[in-house]
Design a protein around this motif. Structure first.
Motif, PDB file in Angstrom:
ATOM      1  N   ALA A 279       0.828  -1.210   0.000  1.00  0.00           N
ATOM      2  CA  ALA A 279       0.000   0.000   0.000  1.00  0.00           C
ATOM      3  C   ALA A 279       0.858   1.254   0.000  1.00  0.00           C
ATOM      4  CB  ALA A 279      -0.923  -0.008   1.219  1.00  0.00           C
ATOM      5  N   TYR A 280       1.891   1.260   0.820  1.00  0.00           N
ATOM      6  CA  TYR A 280       2.730   2.464   0.916  1.00  0.00           C
ATOM      7  C   TYR A 280       3.417   2.750  -0.412  1.00  0.00           C
ATOM      8  CZ  TYR A 280       6.441   5.678   2.098  1.00  0.00           C
ATOM      9  OH  TYR A 280       7.286   6.771   2.100  1.00  0.00           O
ATOM     10  N   TYR A 281       4.067   1.750  -1.004  1.00  0.00           N
ATOM     11  CA  TYR A 281       4.851   1.997  -2.216  1.00  0.00           C
ATOM     12  C   TYR A 281       3.971   2.150  -3.454  1.00  0.00           C
ATOM     13  CZ  TYR A 281       8.977   1.383   0.595  1.00  0.00           C
ATOM     14  OH  TYR A 281       9.943   1.554   1.551  1.00  0.00           O
ATOM     15  N   ILE A 310       6.064   2.269  11.314  1.00  0.00           N
ATOM     16  CA  ILE A 310       6.352   1.507  10.093  1.00  0.00           C
ATOM     17  C   ILE A 310       6.469   2.460   8.911  1.00  0.00           C
ATOM     18  CG2 ILE A 310       5.580  -0.371   8.605  1.00  0.00           C
ATOM     19  CD1 ILE A 310       6.202  -1.245  11.475  1.00  0.00           C
ATOM     20  N   ARG A 311       5.542   3.392   8.825  1.00  0.00           N
ATOM     21  CA  ARG A 311       5.549   4.350   7.722  1.00  0.00           C
ATOM     22  C   ARG A 311       6.819   5.201   7.752  1.00  0.00           C
ATOM     23  NH1 ARG A 311       1.470   6.338   4.508  1.00  0.00           N
ATOM     24  NH2 ARG A 311       1.970   8.297   3.453  1.00  0.00           N
ATOM     25  N   ASP A 312       7.232   5.622   8.939  1.00  0.00           N
ATOM     26  CA  ASP A 312       8.448   6.432   9.062  1.00  0.00           C
ATOM     27  C   ASP A 312       9.662   5.692   8.506  1.00  0.00           C
ATOM     28  OD1 ASP A 312       7.001   8.453  10.212  1.00  0.00           O
ATOM     29  OD2 ASP A 312       7.615   8.012  12.274  1.00  0.00           O
ATOM     30  N   THR A 313       9.694   4.386   8.707  1.00  0.00           N
ATOM     31  CA  THR A 313      10.814   3.603   8.193  1.00  0.00           C
ATOM     32  C   THR A 313      10.707   3.429   6.680  1.00  0.00           C
ATOM     33  OG1 THR A 313      10.966   2.420  10.301  1.00  0.00           O
ATOM     34  CG2 THR A 313      12.092   1.441   8.421  1.00  0.00           C
ATOM     35  N   PHE A 314       9.505   3.154   6.189  1.00  0.00           N
ATOM     36  CA  PHE A 314       9.314   3.085   4.739  1.00  0.00           C
ATOM     37  C   PHE A 314       9.782   4.369   4.059  1.00  0.00           C
ATOM     38  CE2 PHE A 314       5.549  -0.100   5.087  1.00  0.00           C
ATOM     39  CZ  PHE A 314       6.423  -1.168   5.044  1.00  0.00           C
TER      40      PHE A 314
END
Length: 422
Positions: A279-281, A310-314
């Motif tokens: 979803a993020y990418y 998690i988002r911060d790491t992505f």
């Protein structure tokens, strides 16, 4: 307008096309052990010298410059160079060059850098222009073909730097302790641990069809899957699309394990890791979203559902998709811009005005960086990605045919000659 009038006169009154043909013959003629052939080479050289002398006599104040312009650049190339000089009022003092599908092309040059291109690069080197080769390839691969094509002396001259693996390291022979800089050593331990985890599993955990259809490129840091088929083929496209989905899932698992593995919801997080990464990418890159849709791998959530840690790491990790060529995981803190800045620092280039040649999204970052800092111009092959072409066309329209990077080098040669006139 005086310079424009002089160029019109140069190309109207003199046979520049023949002059260029003679110059190319003298420059590119392969060495042969034949007296007759060498005599012909000498005759061509004498004819070239006579024609240049005529131009020098016709332009007393700038004859040497105009004789070289006519011998090296076509009419269109010379006028493009003059337009660039009028716009920027300076010459190029460093070349920043992608390799694959820029200097060489599987579809246009049989994956070899053309002899003309190599010769022009040696001429820039002899004129004192540093060269930064900026590529996603491994260091050893780049060193090998550069030494073969340009020669060991040039590569180790101290005026050439290699930004490899799209910015994870910089190699600049002849600079002591600064010769090799491993930029990935400066990353935080948790990010390095994520890359280690993905790399350790990427082949061993891969489905059999992926293990048979692709291989792990021998990078020092980035995790890059390449096809075991001809780049650009349907088979390569199919396996790289599957590899992209697989890498996203591995990355999601590694990030959740490193960042959220100790939380109360660790088991639930592990189950949702793949969807979160997809979803993020997908939100970051429409090409990735398109691959996920075509592979039936669309996530069951949106990027808004990804937990903040998690988002911060992505946000620190890049996933790059190169259609029918590669699926790659890299660090957003390490990219070609960071590598080029480091190369400039090592080479001692304090006030760069670079010519950036490239075809992909990673090259576009460098192009935008030089544009934002008034630090150069950009050029791209006609088959470059749409975003790259849009940028190049909006700036100076330096688009060249597949395998014809030498055409842009001739424009830069003319630009530098004109800039030296003042």
């Amino acid at each position: 307008m005086e310079r424009y009038d002089q160029l019109y006169r140069l190309y109207d009154e003199f046979d520049a096309a023949t002059l260029r043909a003679l110059q190319d013959f003298v420059d590119l003629f392969p060495p042969v052990d034949s007296r007759v052939t060498l005599e012909h080479w000498q005759e061509v050289g004498d004819d070239l010298a006579d024609r240049k002398a005529e131009i020098r006599a016709a332009f007393p104040a700038a004859g040497e410059t105009f004789s070289e312009l006519a011998a090296r650049a076509s009419r269109d190339q010379a006028f493009t160079a003059l337009d660039l000089h009028a716009k920027y009022d300076r010459g190029v003092n460093v070349l920043v060059l992608d390799v694959d599908e820029t200097l060489r092309s599987a579809g246009g040059t049989d994956n070899e850098i053309p002899r003309e291109t190599l010769h022009l690069l040696t001429e820039f080197h002899e004129a004192g222009t540093p060269i930064v080769v900026c590529t996603g390839q491994t260091l050893e691969n780049v060193k090998g073909f550069l030494i073969q094509g340009l020669g060991n002396e040039l590569v180790h001259s101290g005026d050439l730097s290699i930004v490899y693996e799209a910015g994870t390291g910089v190699f600049t022979p002849g600079h002591g302790a600064d010769t090799k800089r491993l930029l990935y050593d400066d990353l935080d331990a948790d990010v390095r641990a994520i890359f280690d985890a993905v790399r350790s599993r990427v082949l061993s955990d891969a489905p059999e069809d992926l293990r048979r259809g692709c291989h792990l490129q021998g990078n020092e840091f980035n995790v890059t899957l390449k096809p075991n088929f001809e780049t650009g083929s349907d088979d390569a496209r199919e396996v790289i699309d599957r590899a992209l989905v697989y890498e996203l899932d591995l990355l999601g698992d590694a990030v959740v394990e490193e960042v959220g593995g100790d939380s109360e919801d660790a088991d639930e997080n592990a189950e949702r890791a793949s969807d979160w990464a997809r979803a993020y990418y997908a939100e970051q890159d429409p090409e990735i979203r398109g691959v996920l849709e075509s592979e039936g791998a669309t996530p069951d959530c949106s990027s808004d559902d990804v937990p903040e840690p998690i988002r911060d790491t992505f946000e620190r990790i890049d996933v790059a998709y190169y259609e029918a060529d590669a699926a790659e995981i890299g660090s957003l803190e390490l990219n070609k811009v960071v590598g080029v800045e480091t190369a400039f620092e090592v080479l001692g280039i304090d006030d760069p005005f670079a010519a950036v040649l490239g075809d992909s999204k990673s090259d576009l970052r460098v192009m935008k960086w030089v544009a934002e800092n008034d630090a150069g111009i950009a050029a791209a092959p006609e088959h470059a990605s749409r975003d790259v072409l849009d940028h190049v066309i909006r700036t100076d329209e330096l688009v060249f045919d597949r395998g014809k990077a030498g055409d842009v080098f001739r424009i830069i040669f003319a630009l530098n000659r004109l800039a030296n006139l003042g």
